[in-house]
Design a protein around this motif. Structure first.
Motif, PDB file in Angstrom:
ATOM      1  N   THR A  25       0.855  -1.189   0.000  1.00  0.00           N
ATOM      2  CA  THR A  25       0.000   0.000   0.000  1.00  0.00           C
ATOM      3  C   THR A  25       0.889   1.236   0.000  1.00  0.00           C
ATOM      4  N   ILE A  26       0.423   2.272  -0.712  1.00  0.00           N
ATOM      5  CA  ILE A  26       1.148   3.560  -0.709  1.00  0.00           C
ATOM      6  C   ILE A  26       1.064   4.188   0.679  1.00  0.00           C
ATOM      7  N   LEU A  27       2.215   4.641   1.166  1.00  0.00           N
ATOM      8  CA  LEU A  27       2.304   5.346   2.454  1.00  0.00           C
ATOM      9  C   LEU A  27       2.756   6.771   2.176  1.00  0.00           C
ATOM     10  N   ALA A  28       1.987   7.762   2.645  1.00  0.00           N
ATOM     11  CA  ALA A  28       2.417   9.164   2.501  1.00  0.00           C
ATOM     12  C   ALA A  28       2.812   9.658   3.892  1.00  0.00           C
ATOM     13  N   GLY A  29       2.003  10.517   4.521  1.00  0.00           N
ATOM     14  CA  GLY A  29       2.340  10.949   5.879  1.00  0.00           C
ATOM     15  C   GLY A  29       2.128   9.845   6.911  1.00  0.00           C
ATOM     16  N   GLY A  30       1.255   8.899   6.586  1.00  0.00           N
ATOM     17  CA  GLY A  30       1.004   7.770   7.489  1.00  0.00           C
ATOM     18  C   GLY A  30       0.071   8.095   8.645  1.00  0.00           C
ATOM     19  N   THR A  31      -0.460   9.322   8.687  1.00  0.00           N
ATOM     20  CA  THR A  31      -1.251   9.707   9.870  1.00  0.00           C
ATOM     21  C   THR A  31      -2.556   8.927   9.968  1.00  0.00           C
ATOM     22  N   TRP A  32      -3.145   8.591   8.833  1.00  0.00           N
ATOM     23  CA  TRP A  32      -4.333   7.739   8.895  1.00  0.00           C
ATOM     24  C   TRP A  32      -3.925   6.273   8.873  1.00  0.00           C
ATOM     25  N   LEU A  33      -2.964   5.919   7.997  1.00  0.00           N
ATOM     26  CA  LEU A  33      -2.582   4.506   7.868  1.00  0.00           C
ATOM     27  C   LEU A  33      -2.138   3.926   9.202  1.00  0.00           C
ATOM     28  N   MET A  34      -1.477   4.751  10.025  1.00  0.00           N
ATOM     29  CA  MET A  34      -0.961   4.251  11.312  1.00  0.00           C
ATOM     30  C   MET A  34      -1.991   4.385  12.426  1.00  0.00           C
ATOM     31  N   LEU A 106      -9.695  20.749   9.059  1.00  0.00           N
ATOM     32  CA  LEU A 106      -9.162  19.436   9.416  1.00  0.00           C
ATOM     33  C   LEU A 106      -8.855  19.443  10.904  1.00  0.00           C
ATOM     34  N   LEU A 107      -9.663  18.694  11.632  1.00  0.00           N
ATOM     35  CA  LEU A 107      -9.504  18.638  13.077  1.00  0.00           C
ATOM     36  C   LEU A 107      -8.254  17.828  13.375  1.00  0.00           C
ATOM     37  N   ALA A 108      -7.180  18.487  13.751  1.00  0.00           N
ATOM     38  CA  ALA A 108      -5.945  17.738  13.948  1.00  0.00           C
ATOM     39  C   ALA A 108      -4.960  18.555  14.781  1.00  0.00           C
ATOM     40  N   ALA A 116       0.735  15.054   7.738  1.00  0.00           N
ATOM     41  CA  ALA A 116      -0.275  14.639   6.747  1.00  0.00           C
ATOM     42  C   ALA A 116      -0.036  15.378   5.436  1.00  0.00           C
ATOM     43  N   THR A 117      -0.200  14.673   4.343  1.00  0.00           N
ATOM     44  CA  THR A 117       0.016  15.267   3.026  1.00  0.00           C
ATOM     45  C   THR A 117      -1.320  15.643   2.383  1.00  0.00           C
ATOM     46  N   VAL A 118      -1.214  16.558   1.437  1.00  0.00           N
ATOM     47  CA  VAL A 118      -2.413  16.969   0.692  1.00  0.00           C
ATOM     48  C   VAL A 118      -2.975  15.758  -0.054  1.00  0.00           C
ATOM     49  N   ALA A 128     -15.715  14.587   4.719  1.00  0.00           N
ATOM     50  CA  ALA A 128     -15.272  15.814   5.389  1.00  0.00           C
ATOM     51  C   ALA A 128     -13.807  16.124   5.102  1.00  0.00           C
ATOM     52  N   GLY A 129     -13.253  15.541   4.064  1.00  0.00           N
ATOM     53  CA  GLY A 129     -11.843  15.784   3.742  1.00  0.00           C
ATOM     54  C   GLY A 129     -11.579  17.262   3.485  1.00  0.00           C
ATOM     55  N   ALA A 130     -10.727  17.837   4.316  1.00  0.00           N
ATOM     56  CA  ALA A 130     -10.525  19.285   4.273  1.00  0.00           C
ATOM     57  C   ALA A 130      -9.942  19.731   2.929  1.00  0.00           C
ATOM     58  N   VAL A 173      -1.394   6.055  -8.600  1.00  0.00           N
ATOM     59  CA  VAL A 173      -0.811   6.942  -7.583  1.00  0.00           C
ATOM     60  C   VAL A 173      -1.196   8.376  -7.914  1.00  0.00           C
ATOM     61  N   LEU A 174      -1.661   9.082  -6.911  1.00  0.00           N
ATOM     62  CA  LEU A 174      -1.948  10.511  -7.105  1.00  0.00           C
ATOM     63  C   LEU A 174      -0.613  11.244  -7.121  1.00  0.00           C
ATOM     64  N   ARG A 175      -0.271  11.864  -8.241  1.00  0.00           N
ATOM     65  CA  ARG A 175       0.997  12.575  -8.367  1.00  0.00           C
ATOM     66  C   ARG A 175       0.893  14.017  -7.883  1.00  0.00           C
TER      67      ARG A 175
END
Ligand SMILES: Cc1cc2nc3c(=O)[nH]c(=O)nc-3n(C[C@H](O)[C@H](O)[C@H](O)COP(=O)(O)OP(=O)(O)OC[C@H]3O[C@@H](n4cnc5c(N)ncnc54)[C@H](O)[C@@H]3O)c2cc1C
Length: 278
Positions: A25-34, A106-108, A116-118, A128-130, A173-175
């Motif tokens: 799986t693609i990992l970006a910032g990982g804030t949701w994945l983790m 984005l409540l964070a 977190a990445t765009v 609700a994606g900011a 992949v979203l570039r």
């Protein structure tokens, strides 16, 4: 959280290395994945070493790398126009002001904002994606790399297919995300509401008037997929309320009932219309 199913981690630095093996799986910032278990995922492919420039203001618009963090995008938007840091926002793009307004939905904690990445926010595709709200408000397009080496572009409003689902095919992949200069030149507003003071948005409404007089209103968070309403001019209050109130897709969950979401969306759109008319 320990993601116990994951046995492999690798950093992609070239497009070839973005090819996913089974279970990866693609990992970006990982804030949701983790943040929750990922059953079925046995490997992460980290895209943050791809070396994509975060922000590329061009005559045709702003290209935002999928790996640009939300914090970096907001810092850029808040830098002085036409001066200072490398390629700050042009003063001809007043709608850049929508960026911090959308990101603050984005409540964070600051840790999430800085990591977190765009692209991760858009690909997570919550109603609700900011950053979804931002892109939809400004006719944003997704630049998507396909596994066969090709690329395609899709409006973000069409990329989001449900609350947490999107039109990315396996291996895509979203570039980058593109915000066209035509929309960045608009006068734009964003209003949001949540049931709890620090709760996730129940409704996010945007409105803009382009230099040619056309106007666009959008509803996100309140409808399962983005709602985009286009008008040849700023509509009168009755027409706008009717268009927003009769839109489809309002839904109920613990963050708000469908009839409440519909009613507050009408109210927020009405307020934005008043501001834009002033
Ligand atoms: C405390 C907390 C509060 C949050 N509050 C909100 C909120 O208010 N609103 C909201 O919308 N979200 C919220 N989120 C979720 C939020 O969407 C994500 O945390 C963040 O935006 C995801 O970005 P990321 O870079 O960390 O993505 P990751 O966690 O790395 O990835 C998210 C998903 O996108 C995929 N992905 C990432 N980048 C790409 C890419 N370039 N191409 C293809 N697929 C990709 C990943 O495979 C994964 O499925 C919250 C999360 C946390 C932990």
């Amino acid at each position: 959280m320990d993601i116990t199913s994951v046995q492999r981690y690798r950093r992609a630095t070239t497009r070839t290395e973005l090819a996913l093996a089974p279970g990866e799986t693609i990992l970006a910032g990982g804030t949701w994945l983790m943040s929750e278990p990922q059953p079925g995922t046995t490997g992460f492919v980290d895209i943050t070493a791809m070396g994509w420039p975060d922000l590329e203001p061009r005559p045709e618009g702003l290209r935002i790398a999928a790996t640009c963090t939300i914090a970096t995008l907001v810092r850029w938007a808040e830098s002085a126009p036409d001066a200072g840091s490398p390629a700050p926002p042009p003063s001809a793009w007043p709608a850049v002001a929508l960026i911090p307004a959308a990101a603050s939905a984005l409540l964070a904690s600051f840790k999430i904002w800085n990591t977190a990445t765009v692209g991760g926010n858009v690909c997570r595709s919550f109603a609700a994606g900011a950053l979804v709200s931002l892109c939809v408000a400004l006719d944003g397009e997704a630049e998507i790399w396909m596994p066969d080496g090709g690329a395609r572009r899709l409006p973000v409003a069409a990329l989001i297919t449900g609350n947490g689902t999107n039109a990315l095919a396996p291996g895509e992949v979203l570039r980058a995300l593109w915000l066209p200069a035509s929309a960045l030149r608009s006068r734009a507003r964003l209003h949001k509401i949540a049931l709890a003071e620090h709760g996730r948005s129940g409704a996010v409404v945007t409105g803009r008037v382009d230099p040619d007089g056309q106007s666009v209103f959008t509803v996100t968070a309140a409808t399962l997929t983005p709602t985009v309403l286009r008008f040849s001019a700023l509509p009168d209050a009755v027409a706008l309320a009717h268009a927003v109130g009769t839109a489809s897709g309002y839904y109920s969950d613990p963050l708000g009932a469908a009839d409440w979401r519909r009613a507050v969306s009408v109210e927020l759109a009405t307020r934005i219309r008043t501001e834009l008319a002033a």
